[in-house]
Design an enzyme around this catalytic site. Structure first.
Site, PDB file in Angstrom:
ATOM      1  N   CYS A  93     -34.447 -15.022   5.139  1.00  0.00           N
ATOM      2  CA  CYS A  93     -35.610 -15.916   5.050  1.00  0.00           C
ATOM      3  C   CYS A  93     -35.693 -16.891   6.219  1.00  0.00           C
ATOM      4  CB  CYS A  93     -35.615 -16.674   3.727  1.00  0.00           C
ATOM      5  SG  CYS A  93     -34.384 -17.976   3.647  1.00  0.00           S
ATOM      6  N   GLU A 121       9.825 -10.527 -11.374  1.00  0.00           N
ATOM      7  CA  GLU A 121       8.718 -10.763 -10.464  1.00  0.00           C
ATOM      8  C   GLU A 121       7.477 -11.121 -11.269  1.00  0.00           C
ATOM      9  OE1 GLU A 121      10.050 -10.346  -7.553  1.00  0.00           O
ATOM     10  OE2 GLU A 121       8.421 -10.175  -6.106  1.00  0.00           O
ATOM     11  N   TYR A 135      13.846  -7.795 -13.877  1.00  0.00           N
ATOM     12  CA  TYR A 135      14.726  -6.740 -13.375  1.00  0.00           C
ATOM     13  C   TYR A 135      16.186  -7.131 -13.239  1.00  0.00           C
ATOM     14  CZ  TYR A 135      12.945  -9.157  -9.197  1.00  0.00           C
ATOM     15  OH  TYR A 135      12.541 -10.099  -8.302  1.00  0.00           O
ATOM     16  N   ASP A 155       5.394  -6.452  -5.526  1.00  0.00           N
ATOM     17  CA  ASP A 155       5.028  -7.437  -4.519  1.00  0.00           C
ATOM     18  C   ASP A 155       4.429  -8.673  -5.182  1.00  0.00           C
ATOM     19  OD1 ASP A 155       4.844  -8.501  -2.054  1.00  0.00           O
ATOM     20  OD2 ASP A 155       3.096  -7.342  -1.416  1.00  0.00           O
ATOM     21  N   LYS A 163      11.658  -0.461   2.458  1.00  0.00           N
ATOM     22  CA  LYS A 163      10.302  -0.986   2.673  1.00  0.00           C
ATOM     23  C   LYS A 163       9.380   0.145   3.109  1.00  0.00           C
ATOM     24  CE  LYS A 163      10.546  -5.630   2.372  1.00  0.00           C
ATOM     25  NZ  LYS A 163      10.748  -6.490   3.510  1.00  0.00           N
ATOM     26  N   LYS A 191      19.647   0.209  -6.514  1.00  0.00           N
ATOM     27  CA  LYS A 191      20.792  -0.588  -6.972  1.00  0.00           C
ATOM     28  C   LYS A 191      21.888   0.332  -7.490  1.00  0.00           C
ATOM     29  CE  LYS A 191      17.574  -4.101  -8.550  1.00  0.00           C
ATOM     30  NZ  LYS A 191      16.920  -4.790  -9.657  1.00  0.00           N
ATOM     31  N   TYR A 202      -7.394  -9.165 -33.536  1.00  0.00           N
ATOM     32  CA  TYR A 202      -6.492 -10.143 -32.924  1.00  0.00           C
ATOM     33  C   TYR A 202      -7.203 -11.492 -32.773  1.00  0.00           C
ATOM     34  CZ  TYR A 202      -3.262 -12.252 -29.608  1.00  0.00           C
ATOM     35  OH  TYR A 202      -2.380 -13.092 -29.004  1.00  0.00           O
ATOM     36  N   ASP A 203      -8.429 -11.450 -32.259  1.00  0.00           N
ATOM     37  CA  ASP A 203      -9.176 -12.690 -32.029  1.00  0.00           C
ATOM     38  C   ASP A 203      -9.402 -13.476 -33.315  1.00  0.00           C
ATOM     39  OD1 ASP A 203      -9.261 -11.973 -29.407  1.00  0.00           O
ATOM     40  OD2 ASP A 203     -11.328 -11.240 -29.454  1.00  0.00           O
ATOM     41  N   CYS A 263     -35.583 -17.683  -1.310  1.00  0.00           N
ATOM     42  CA  CYS A 263     -35.092 -16.658  -0.377  1.00  0.00           C
ATOM     43  C   CYS A 263     -35.158 -15.289  -1.052  1.00  0.00           C
ATOM     44  CB  CYS A 263     -33.656 -16.977   0.040  1.00  0.00           C
ATOM     45  SG  CYS A 263     -32.894 -15.653   1.001  1.00  0.00           S
ATOM     46  N   ARG A 277      11.826 -19.082  -7.006  1.00  0.00           N
ATOM     47  CA  ARG A 277      13.062 -18.838  -6.287  1.00  0.00           C
ATOM     48  C   ARG A 277      13.368 -19.981  -5.315  1.00  0.00           C
ATOM     49  NH1 ARG A 277      14.423 -16.550  -1.350  1.00  0.00           N
ATOM     50  NH2 ARG A 277      16.442 -15.495  -1.350  1.00  0.00           N
ATOM     51  N   SER A 323      18.579 -12.564  -1.811  1.00  0.00           N
ATOM     52  CA  SER A 323      17.560 -11.608  -1.361  1.00  0.00           C
ATOM     53  C   SER A 323      18.253 -10.267  -1.126  1.00  0.00           C
ATOM     54  CB  SER A 323      16.856 -12.124  -0.118  1.00  0.00           C
ATOM     55  OG  SER A 323      17.770 -12.151   0.941  1.00  0.00           O
ATOM     56  N   LEU A 324      17.555  -9.333  -0.544  1.00  0.00           N
ATOM     57  CA  LEU A 324      18.117  -7.991  -0.372  1.00  0.00           C
ATOM     58  C   LEU A 324      18.097  -7.585   1.092  1.00  0.00           C
ATOM     59  CD1 LEU A 324      16.367  -6.049  -3.277  1.00  0.00           C
ATOM     60  CD2 LEU A 324      18.732  -6.823  -3.209  1.00  0.00           C
ATOM     61  N   CYS A 379     -30.650 -18.139   7.926  1.00  0.00           N
ATOM     62  CA  CYS A 379     -30.524 -17.037   6.970  1.00  0.00           C
ATOM     63  C   CYS A 379     -31.089 -15.751   7.573  1.00  0.00           C
ATOM     64  CB  CYS A 379     -31.273 -17.388   5.690  1.00  0.00           C
ATOM     65  SG  CYS A 379     -31.334 -16.026   4.517  1.00  0.00           S
ATOM     66  N   LYS A 437       9.616  -1.959  -5.996  1.00  0.00           N
ATOM     67  CA  LYS A 437       9.719  -3.313  -5.459  1.00  0.00           C
ATOM     68  C   LYS A 437       8.352  -3.967  -5.624  1.00  0.00           C
ATOM     69  CE  LYS A 437      11.518  -5.872  -1.499  1.00  0.00           C
ATOM     70  NZ  LYS A 437      10.458  -6.848  -1.443  1.00  0.00           N
ATOM     71  N   CYS A 444     -27.403 -20.129   2.136  1.00  0.00           N
ATOM     72  CA  CYS A 444     -28.839 -20.286   2.252  1.00  0.00           C
ATOM     73  C   CYS A 444     -29.241 -21.008   0.977  1.00  0.00           C
ATOM     74  CB  CYS A 444     -29.511 -18.915   2.326  1.00  0.00           C
ATOM     75  SG  CYS A 444     -31.286 -19.028   2.111  1.00  0.00           S
ATOM     76  N   ASP A 461      -9.273  -5.517 -30.457  1.00  0.00           N
ATOM     77  CA  ASP A 461      -9.244  -6.896 -29.968  1.00  0.00           C
ATOM     78  C   ASP A 461      -9.831  -7.894 -30.964  1.00  0.00           C
ATOM     79  OD1 ASP A 461      -8.233  -5.738 -27.777  1.00  0.00           O
ATOM     80  OD2 ASP A 461      -9.881  -6.256 -26.415  1.00  0.00           O
ATOM     81  N   GLU A 506      14.156   1.283  -8.557  1.00  0.00           N
ATOM     82  CA  GLU A 506      13.095   0.497  -9.194  1.00  0.00           C
ATOM     83  C   GLU A 506      12.001   0.229  -8.179  1.00  0.00           C
ATOM     84  OE1 GLU A 506      14.797  -3.139 -10.668  1.00  0.00           O
ATOM     85  OE2 GLU A 506      16.497  -2.067 -11.543  1.00  0.00           O
TER      86      GLU A 506
HETATM   87  S1  IVH Z   1      16.559  -7.231  -7.257  1.00  0.00           S
HETATM   88  C1  IVH Z   1      20.191  -9.797  -6.188  1.00  0.00           C
HETATM   89  N1  IVH Z   1      14.566  -5.705  -8.042  1.00  0.00           N
HETATM   90  O1  IVH Z   1      12.314  -8.361  -3.681  1.00  0.00           O
HETATM   91  C2  IVH Z   1      19.045  -8.865  -6.271  1.00  0.00           C
HETATM   92  N2  IVH Z   1      14.112  -7.450  -6.489  1.00  0.00           N
HETATM   93  O2  IVH Z   1      13.725  -8.506  -1.064  1.00  0.00           O
HETATM   94  C3  IVH Z   1      17.781  -9.548  -6.491  1.00  0.00           C
HETATM   95  N3  IVH Z   1      11.749  -7.654  -5.874  1.00  0.00           N
HETATM   96  O3  IVH Z   1      13.536 -11.641  -3.940  1.00  0.00           O
HETATM   97  C4  IVH Z   1      16.570  -8.725  -6.333  1.00  0.00           C
HETATM   98  N4  IVH Z   1      11.004  -6.011  -7.149  1.00  0.00           N
HETATM   99  O4  IVH Z   1      11.471 -11.034  -5.301  1.00  0.00           O
HETATM  100  C5  IVH Z   1      14.955  -6.738  -7.266  1.00  0.00           C
HETATM  101  N5  IVH Z   1      12.878  -4.333  -8.877  1.00  0.00           N
HETATM  102  C6  IVH Z   1      13.267  -5.355  -8.108  1.00  0.00           C
HETATM  103  C7  IVH Z   1      12.352  -6.080  -7.316  1.00  0.00           C
HETATM  104  C8  IVH Z   1      12.814  -7.123  -6.505  1.00  0.00           C
HETATM  105  C9  IVH Z   1      10.670  -6.977  -6.293  1.00  0.00           C
HETATM  106  C10 IVH Z   1      11.706  -8.748  -4.878  1.00  0.00           C
HETATM  107  C11 IVH Z   1      12.434 -10.010  -5.303  1.00  0.00           C
HETATM  108  C12 IVH Z   1      13.457 -10.276  -4.263  1.00  0.00           C
HETATM  109  C13 IVH Z   1      12.963  -9.470  -3.097  1.00  0.00           C
HETATM  110  C14 IVH Z   1      14.135  -9.028  -2.269  1.00  0.00           C
END
Ligand code: IVH
Length: 674
Positions: free
Chosen positions: A408, A171, A223, A118, A311, A287, A38-39, A428, A137, A84-85, A405, A116, A423, A35, A114
């Site tokens: 105290c 993400e 992704y 969060d 999920k 996918k 780099y610094d 204290c 989004r 969305s999915l 408190c 998912k 406090c 590091d 892949e």
């Molecule tokens: S693909 C058209 N891949 O999950 C397909 N989504 O429930 C677009 N997410 O809005 C999504 N990891 O925010 C995809 N490996 C992944 C993901 C992923 C997290 C989230 C993403 C999406 C939501 C869908």
């Protein structure tokens, strides 16, 4: 060549080199240099860019620190909508998904599995390889432009390895560790905590001041390629490999599966592995791998038919709150903890959950003897999600937060804009004891053998009331403590004695000045050199230092304005505690003549001349780097008495081995030119 031309060339060199190093560190997770190297390069670049502002560039790596403050976020229309999915909750859902697809293709399908992640979905646009726009989004069609904030995310390259014009999606998330740390800081500062890493990431990206986002340690996994531009790929796996190649970070846990059975195995595997990951996931995304098959499957209005999100079941457990305990922290904030019947949750037995502050108890209306559901925020921190009202005892009473408190008994206050109860009695005992515990902790003065129990006793016996008192303790006094015999008393006195030689940043951190963490302490110490200079510093001077802001400046100035702090510093001075910075600045390294300069050193075995900590500081002051384990990169191993496996490894690798005498002589021989 003129100075200006030289500067221009060096700036280009440094940018290329730093970009490469950052890519190795933040995108590939494989750093190749220490590091501090780099610094030093980074600092050189900042200096040159400041001296020659005409060469500043928006995509320079130094532009990641943020600082742009917006009045509001502009809207961005996603030309290609962010969909969305559909969800799957069990194996049957997956089998049905597979069946539907096979009807279209009439053959077995290869799936890309892949994690998912969060976090928050983001879209990134590059033009000719340069990052030009980042967006949330939003509702899928219209999102918000958060380019400035995303520029501070170090895993997002400002420039791709190739001059492509593409749009990618992924993400943005906050690692679990950063989430825990951020919440801890917020709790200490009396601020509201984030419920989970996703909210913390979202909150960070919604900051109008990008400096705040820059501090939040966010990261990304990409992704999807929304607009391929010149990029060519025929499948999801090829597309992700391409992203890797051009410098965009993708998640490496992905796997191609030849059947839904294999997909199921992958899901089960990661249901177990998820707690060990350093980011939170809430499921698996499956996918269709081949793009032509994806096309054949098509879309519904909301989601692709060729992908589905499995999920994970929410990890929750039911238990009963028996009591609410309040503890006083170092800064006087008092925090409530629910004491519950122990239950198993995500691999551990849980009997305590932080309730964070009184407002939260009120909001959730948590009462004694309530049945509650608990979960782990960020997979780590147990928290009460909700009360099971249907199980509430008929005679239950609204819980009243304390007004005084618990330690105290002085009256508690609600400071402006804080959710916390505080406090504010500086005497204290709980605060003083916590302050002492902090002072002796590892990153502070690192006084070994002084655990909370010893400190408790020292305080109760009135041997120690403030940190300076530690330095006038006598053996006799220590022997009055429970379970302290001559040997441990001596060890303790030794540790205390040794801590006097720590470099200033340890003391500055140890004093527990609000908002001054270990990093800020180091920056202050390196900049001002002595505690007297820090004490005399004006707010503007501190704000002017790179990476320190107004809040820290204000806090430092307020702290050192206090008469009792001046007195404390005088007591420390009289006790001969070192009050100067012993580290080395990059400019000083150039002036060093020492066998340790730019060498990587490992210390092992027992040292007799000084402790390892001190030896480390001395070597570092001479431009050396002291690390913990022996590898190919090690230049010197200093082996004290009874050295073990590190010595053996050094012998195997053919690393130079010195004894303690040689080290001491080398330190003495070294010089630093003014
Ligand atoms: S693909 C058209 N891949 O999950 C397909 N989504 O429930 C677009 N997410 O809005 C999504 N990891 O925010 C995809 N490996 C992944 C993901 C992923 C997290 C989230 C993403 C999406 C939501 C869908």
């Amino acid at each position: 060549m003129s100075d200006k031309q030289k500067a221009k060339r060096r700036i280009a060199e440094l940018r290329a080199q730093l970009t490469e190093l950052a890519d190795q560190y933040y995108v590939k997770d494989q750093p190749t240099v220490e590091d501090h190297i780099y610094d030093a390069l980074y600092k050189e670049l900042v200096t040159l860019e400041t001296a020659y502002p005409e060469f500043q560039a928006p995509d320079s790596i130094t532009q990641r620190v943020g600082g742009v403050v917006l009045a509001g976020f502009e809207k961005v229309t996603h030309e290609i909508p962010m969909l969305s999915l559909g969800n799957a909750f069990n194996k049957e859902d997956l089998l049905r998904f597979d069946e539907r697809l096979q009807k279209i293709t009439q053959q077995p399908i290869t799936y890309m599995c892949e994690l998912k992640i969060d976090g928050l979905a983001i879209s990134l646009k590059y033009e000719n390889g340069r990052f030009i726009q980042g967006a949330t989004r939003g509702n899928g069609t219209v999102g918000e432009k958060i380019t400035e904030n995303l520029k501070t995310v170090k895993s997002i390259p400002l420039k791709l390895h190739e001059p492509l014009s593409i749009e990618v999606r992924g993400e943005c998330y906050m690692p679990k560790k950063s989430f825990v740390q951020l919440n801890q800081e917020r709790e200490e500062n009396g601020q509201e905590v984030f419920a989970n890493p996703r909210n913390a990431a979202a909150g960070s990206l919604r900051q109008l001041d990008s400096k705040i986002a820059a501090k939040r340690n966010l990261s990304t996994f990409l992704y999807t390629v929304a607009d391929f531009g010149e990029l060519v790929a025929t499948s999801q796996s090829e597309a992700l490999d391409q992203l890797d190649k051009i410098g965009l970070r993708t998640n490496q846990e992905r796997r191609l599966c030849g059947s839904i059975e294999e997909v199921w195995t992958y899901i089960q595997e990661y249901q177990v592995k998820r707690t060990a990951l350093d980011y939170e996931i809430d499921g698996i995304v499956i996918k269709v791998n081949d793009f032509r098959t994806q096309e054949a499957a098509g879309f519904t209005v909301k989601a692709p038919k060729w992908a589905i999100a499995y999920k994970f079941p929410a990890e929750e457990a039911e238990t009963i709150v028996n009591e609410i305990e309040w503890t006083v922290g170092r800064t006087g904030v008092i925090t409530p903890t629910a004491l519950m019947d122990p239950v198993r949750l995500a691999g551990t037995s849980v009997a305590r959950a932080s309730l964070h502050n009184a407002d939260l108890i009120k909001e959730k209306d948590i009462r004694i003897k309530d049945h509650v559901m608990i979960h782990k925020a960020g997979d780590i921190i147990p928290e009460v999600t909700r009360v099971l009202l249907e199980k509430r005892p008929a005679d239950s009473q609204v819980y009243e937060a304390p007004t005084h408190c618990p330690v105290c008994q002085s009256e508690l206050v609600h400071l402006d804009e804080e959710v916390a109860l505080r406090c504010i009695n500086p005497m204290c005992p709980a605060q003083i004891k916590e302050g002492l515990n902090h002072f002796v902790s590892r990153n502070a003065m690192n006084i070994e053998g002084l655990g909370p129990r010893v400190i408790e006793q020292m305080y109760e016996k009135e041997l120690v009331k403030d940190v300076a008192n530690l330095y006038i303790l006598t053996e006799e006094q220590l022997l009055t403590l429970d379970k302290v015999k001559e040997k441990s008393a001596n060890n303790l006195l030794n540790s205390i004695q040794n801590s006097k030689e720590n470099s200033l940043e340890h003391l500055l951190f140890g004093l527990g000045i609000r908002h001054v963490g270990a990093k800020a302490a180091k920056i202050l110490a390196a900049y001002f050199g002595t505690i007297d200079h820090v004490m005399q510093a004006e707010k503007e001077q501190i704000i002017a230092i790179d990476s320190l802001g107004e809040i820290i400046a204000e806090s430092v100035v307020t702290y050192f304005a206090k008469e009792e702090v001046h007195q404390l510093v005088e007591e420390l001075r009289q006790a001969k505690v070192n009050l100067t910075y012993l580290g080395t600045t990059p400019e000083e390294i150039a002036n060093i003549e020492s066998p340790f300069k730019e060498q990587t050193v490992v210390l092992t075995g027992k040292l007799t001349h000084f402790t390892r900590e001190i030896a480390k500081e001395k070597i570092e002051a001479l431009g050396g780097k002291v690390t913990g384990s022996v590898s190919q990169k090690t230049d010197i191993v200093v082996a004290g008495e009874e050295a073990g496996s590190k010595l053996t490894k050094a012998q195997q690798l053919g690393v130079a081995i010195w004894n303690e005498e040689e080290m001491v002589r080398a330190i003495e021989r070294s010089t630093i030119h003014e």
